[in-house]
Write an enzyme that holds these catalytic residues in place. Structure first.
Site, PDB file in Angstrom:
ATOM      1  N   ASP A 167      -2.362 -18.724   1.597  1.00  0.00           N
ATOM      2  CA  ASP A 167      -3.299 -19.552   0.825  1.00  0.00           C
ATOM      3  C   ASP A 167      -3.886 -20.658   1.707  1.00  0.00           C
ATOM      4  O   ASP A 167      -5.092 -20.921   1.698  1.00  0.00           O
ATOM      5  CB  ASP A 167      -2.640 -20.110  -0.456  1.00  0.00           C
TER       6      ASP A 167
ATOM      7  N   TYR B  80       0.798  -1.228   0.000  1.00  0.00           N
ATOM      8  CA  TYR B  80       0.000   0.000   0.000  1.00  0.00           C
ATOM      9  C   TYR B  80       0.832   1.280   0.000  1.00  0.00           C
ATOM     10  O   TYR B  80       0.293   2.362  -0.172  1.00  0.00           O
ATOM     11  CB  TYR B  80      -0.967   0.008   1.197  1.00  0.00           C
TER      12      TYR B  80
ATOM     13  N   LYS C 136       3.771 -15.612   3.536  1.00  0.00           N
ATOM     14  CA  LYS C 136       4.053 -16.417   2.331  1.00  0.00           C
ATOM     15  C   LYS C 136       5.566 -16.576   2.273  1.00  0.00           C
ATOM     16  O   LYS C 136       6.229 -16.106   1.346  1.00  0.00           O
ATOM     17  CB  LYS C 136       3.489 -15.685   1.104  1.00  0.00           C
TER      18      LYS C 136
HETATM   19  C1  IPM Z   1     -10.712  -1.840   2.900  1.00  0.00           C
HETATM   20  C2  IPM Z   1     -10.862  -1.336   1.491  1.00  0.00           C
HETATM   21  C3  IPM Z   1      -9.731  -0.358   1.190  1.00  0.00           C
HETATM   22  C4  IPM Z   1      -8.421  -1.124   1.326  1.00  0.00           C
HETATM   23  C5  IPM Z   1      -9.806   0.317  -0.184  1.00  0.00           C
HETATM   24  C6  IPM Z   1     -11.140   1.004  -0.386  1.00  0.00           C
HETATM   25  C7  IPM Z   1      -8.676   1.285  -0.424  1.00  0.00           C
HETATM   26  O1  IPM Z   1     -10.906  -2.383   0.588  1.00  0.00           O
HETATM   27  O2  IPM Z   1     -10.815  -1.040   3.834  1.00  0.00           O
HETATM   28  O3  IPM Z   1     -10.488  -3.043   3.086  1.00  0.00           O
HETATM   29  O4  IPM Z   1      -7.966  -1.773   0.371  1.00  0.00           O
HETATM   30  O5  IPM Z   1      -7.836  -1.071   2.397  1.00  0.00           O
END
Ligand code: IPM
Ligand code: MN
Length: 345
Positions: free
Chosen positions: A219, A135, A186
């Site tokens: 998995d 992320y 993993k």
């Molecule tokens: C969540 C959602 C978000 C994430 C998106 C909307 C960015 O899917 O809160 O799980 O991926 O964290």
């Protein structure tokens, strides 16, 4: 006196938020808790009007609150990613909400697709690392449009990020009856990243001799979550894996309408944020169809985080009452009324 920032957001966000705030008001009255709720109208509408998803000025204002309640972010009127990254992920990162806590619990009366499982068979919580990994968007692209185009996005973790996340998970596991913690990774493929996670896991484990530890590949963990979810108590994992496995967990507890989450900064130096896992659900927006229970559970989580445990218990009892009343056939308003009736008992 708590200061609570309220972001109803997009789609069904404002519908479920209304129910959440109603429950909050009722339970706070009952338990003599004082709070002030301030609305922040962020979301698609605000973005389309101002060109800004979340300004630095608003972000600064939000920092003065104790907690944030969030409904849902995302709209078909705005290209995917803009609001999600510009609001949701920006808040998680800027407020250093490094834990995303997602309970998976089958409430009595709720039908799980795992039909032979009964209420207490599913009662675990996923600790999702919330500010790092895939992320962070580290990577890039080059030669776009040619057959030589390359794109990369890396799973990046540093020691400190891993340490604080795992420590939180150990501390949480220690407070629970079964005291079991499973690291999900993993390590057979992502050898660098999970070598780090496993080493830190082993290091911290020495200070928690009463916590039983396990490791599963992601998995295999998915398989177990469907086949024998009762084996899990606390699961801890990376941001991306946590995102994926908690959608699976949500489905097994009766669907997205039953899944809540807390984006936590356990140090409490910045506000933590509580939101249902479901998105803005444009397909059912405005139809009085959204299940508000995930939002109400998020309110409950917020009160637990504020150490208002009696108030949280009242909400939990109300949810248990309603979950046994074939609520999946009820409208948003009907569920709200049933919750209120139970709270006023
Ligand atoms: C969540 C959602 C978000 C994430 C998106 C909307 C960015 O899917 O809160 O799980 O991926 O964290
Ligand atoms: Mn998700």
């Amino acid at each position: 006196m708590y200061k609570i920032a309220v972001i109803p957001g997009d789609g069904i966000g404002s519908e479920v938020m209304q129910v959440g705030l109603g429950v909050l008001e009722s339970v706070c009255k009952k338990h003599q808790i004082e709070y002030e709720a301030v609305d922040f109208l962020l979301g698609a509408e605000h973005y389309l009007e101002t060109g800004e998803a979340l300004s630095d000025e608003t972000l600064e204002k939000l920092k003065s609150f104790d907690t944030i309640l969030l409904g849902a972010i995302g709209s078909p009127k705005v290209a995917p990613g803009i609001l999600e990254k510009g609001i949701l992920l920006k808040l998680r990162f800027a407020l250093d909400q490094y834990i995303n806590l997602r309970p998976v619990r089958l409430y009595p009366g709720v039908e799980s697709p795992l039909k032979e499982k009964v209420a207490n068979d599913l009662d675990y919580v996923v600790v999702r690392e919330n500010t790092g990994g895939l992320y962070t968007g580290i990577g890039g692209r080059s030669m776009v449009g040619s057959i030589n185009e390359v794109a990369s996005q890396s799973m990046v973790y540093n020691y400190a990020q891993v340490e604080r996340c795992l420590r939180y998970a150990f501390e949480l596991a220690q407070t629970r009856e079964r005291k079991k913690l499973a690291l999900i990774g993993k390590s057979n493929v992502l050898t660098h990243v999970f070598d780090l996670w496993l080493r830190v896991f082993d290091e911290i484990r020495q200070s928690f001799p009463d916590v039983k530890t396990e490791y599963y590949h992601v998995d295999a963990a998915c398989m177990h979550m469907v086949r024998s979810p009762e084996m899990f108590d606390v699961m801890v994992t990376t941001n991306m894996f946590g995102d994926i496995i908690t959608d699976l967990g949500a489905e097994t507890q009766g669907g997205m309408g039953m899944a809540c989450s807390g984006n936590l900064n356990p140090t409490k130096t910045t506000p933590s944020m509580f939101e249902p896992v479901h998105g803005s659900a444009p397909d059912i927006t405005g139809q009085n169809k959204a299940n508000p229970l995930a939002m109400v559970m998020s309110v409950k989580m917020m009160l637990e985080f504020l150490n208002e445990n009696e108030a949280a218990k009242s909400i939990d009892q109300a949810i248990v009452d309603v979950s046994q009343k074939s609520f999946h056939k009820m409208s948003t308003d009907e569920i709200a009324n049933a919750l209120m009736a139970s709270l006023q008992k």
